[in-house]
Design an enzyme around this catalytic site. Structure first.
Site, PDB file in Angstrom:
ATOM      1  N   HIS A  17       0.840  -1.201   0.000  1.00  0.00           N
ATOM      2  CA  HIS A  17       0.000   0.000   0.000  1.00  0.00           C
ATOM      3  C   HIS A  17       0.878   1.255   0.000  1.00  0.00           C
ATOM      4  O   HIS A  17       0.634   2.203  -0.750  1.00  0.00           O
ATOM      5  CB  HIS A  17      -0.886   0.045   1.259  1.00  0.00           C
ATOM      6  CG  HIS A  17      -1.930  -1.027   1.340  1.00  0.00           C
ATOM      7  ND1 HIS A  17      -2.132  -1.790   2.471  1.00  0.00           N
ATOM      8  CD2 HIS A  17      -2.846  -1.460   0.433  1.00  0.00           C
ATOM      9  CE1 HIS A  17      -3.132  -2.632   2.260  1.00  0.00           C
ATOM     10  NE2 HIS A  17      -3.580  -2.461   1.035  1.00  0.00           N
ATOM     11  N   LYS A  41     -15.609  -7.283   3.928  1.00  0.00           N
ATOM     12  CA  LYS A  41     -14.670  -8.379   4.192  1.00  0.00           C
ATOM     13  C   LYS A  41     -14.819  -8.996   5.586  1.00  0.00           C
ATOM     14  O   LYS A  41     -13.974  -9.738   6.038  1.00  0.00           O
ATOM     15  CB  LYS A  41     -13.245  -7.871   4.008  1.00  0.00           C
ATOM     16  CG  LYS A  41     -12.885  -7.699   2.547  1.00  0.00           C
ATOM     17  CD  LYS A  41     -11.419  -7.434   2.384  1.00  0.00           C
ATOM     18  CE  LYS A  41     -11.056  -7.394   0.905  1.00  0.00           C
ATOM     19  NZ  LYS A  41      -9.701  -6.904   0.690  1.00  0.00           N
ATOM     20  N   ARG A  91      -2.329  -6.330  -8.272  1.00  0.00           N
ATOM     21  CA  ARG A  91      -1.205  -7.231  -8.003  1.00  0.00           C
ATOM     22  C   ARG A  91      -1.100  -8.328  -9.044  1.00  0.00           C
ATOM     23  O   ARG A  91      -0.045  -8.646  -9.533  1.00  0.00           O
ATOM     24  CB  ARG A  91      -1.360  -7.875  -6.615  1.00  0.00           C
ATOM     25  CG  ARG A  91      -1.000  -6.939  -5.506  1.00  0.00           C
ATOM     26  CD  ARG A  91      -1.588  -7.393  -4.208  1.00  0.00           C
ATOM     27  NE  ARG A  91      -3.037  -7.286  -4.257  1.00  0.00           N
ATOM     28  CZ  ARG A  91      -3.825  -7.501  -3.224  1.00  0.00           C
ATOM     29  NH1 ARG A  91      -3.304  -7.879  -2.074  1.00  0.00           N
ATOM     30  NH2 ARG A  91      -5.125  -7.359  -3.329  1.00  0.00           N
ATOM     31  N   SER A 129      -2.992  -7.589   3.047  1.00  0.00           N
ATOM     32  CA  SER A 129      -3.233  -7.402   4.481  1.00  0.00           C
ATOM     33  C   SER A 129      -3.581  -8.733   5.140  1.00  0.00           C
ATOM     34  O   SER A 129      -3.179  -8.990   6.273  1.00  0.00           O
ATOM     35  CB  SER A 129      -4.381  -6.413   4.701  1.00  0.00           C
ATOM     36  OG  SER A 129      -4.036  -5.148   4.204  1.00  0.00           O
TER      37      SER A 129
END
Ligand code: ADP
Length: 166
Positions: A17, A41, A91, A129
């Site tokens: 990030h 999430k 990504r 994360s």
């Protein structure tokens, strides 16, 4: 003045990030990193306020970066700024489908706002994360994945003992 809005969960912020934020701050007048409070999430490790504080700490050396939190629609949030663009990181192909969908939803809601994508640096393509949260439960050294302030916050949050279990 163009404002880059970089939204996300940031639970916790990682070096991936931070790399996007740095690169973004170099090419935009202003960057607003926004911790979205309505992520789908599930349970989070850090509160929104904690995530925002960590982001402020790790971006303290970047004068054109500010941090905020928001609980509504990203399109509505972005409209608060002059000439906004939404920035997201990519990504791998696995990110693409979700990002493609979100960008199109946001375009429907706010046709005047572009979403732009920044490709993750090679060394951070595997980094998320959730990987950090998982590693944090079992390993001591997260220095390759998160800034020191985040590593310290993880130690406190998860309990120092758990880092020594392995
Ligand atoms: P979200 O829940 O909105 O996906 P994340 O905090 O997981 O929030 O990610 C925020 C943004 O940062 C997303 O666009 C994601 O693809 C990107 N991102 C996450 N990890 C990395 C990384 N290691 N390198 C580059 N971009 C990343």
């Amino acid at each position: 003045m163009c404002t880059a809005i970089y939204p996300g969960s940031f639970d916790p912020p990682t070096l991936g990030h931070l790399d996007i934020i740095r690169r973004c701050s170099a090419i935009h007048d202003k960057v607003v990193v926004c911790v979205m409070r309505n992520g789908a999430k599930g349970g989070s490790l850090f509160s929104c306020a904690e995530r925002a504080e960590l982001l402020s700490t790790i971006t303290a050396d970047l004068p054109n970066v500010q941090v905020d939190t928001y609980g509504g629609l990203l399109a509505d949030y972005a409209r608060r700024y002059p000439d906004p663009v939404i920035v997201r990181g990519l990504r791998a192909v696995t990110d693409f489908e979700y990002e493609f969908q979100m960008a199109n939803v946001n375009r429907k809601l706010a046709p005047e706002i572009e979403t732009i994508f920044m490709i993750a640096r090679d060394k951070y393509t595997f980094l998320s994360s959730s990987v950090v949260r998982e590693l944090g439960r079992y390993r001591g050294d997260l220095g390759e994945f998160v800034p020191p302030a985040v590593e310290q916050a993880l130690r406190i949050k998860l309990g120092a003992r758990k880092f020594e279990d392995e």
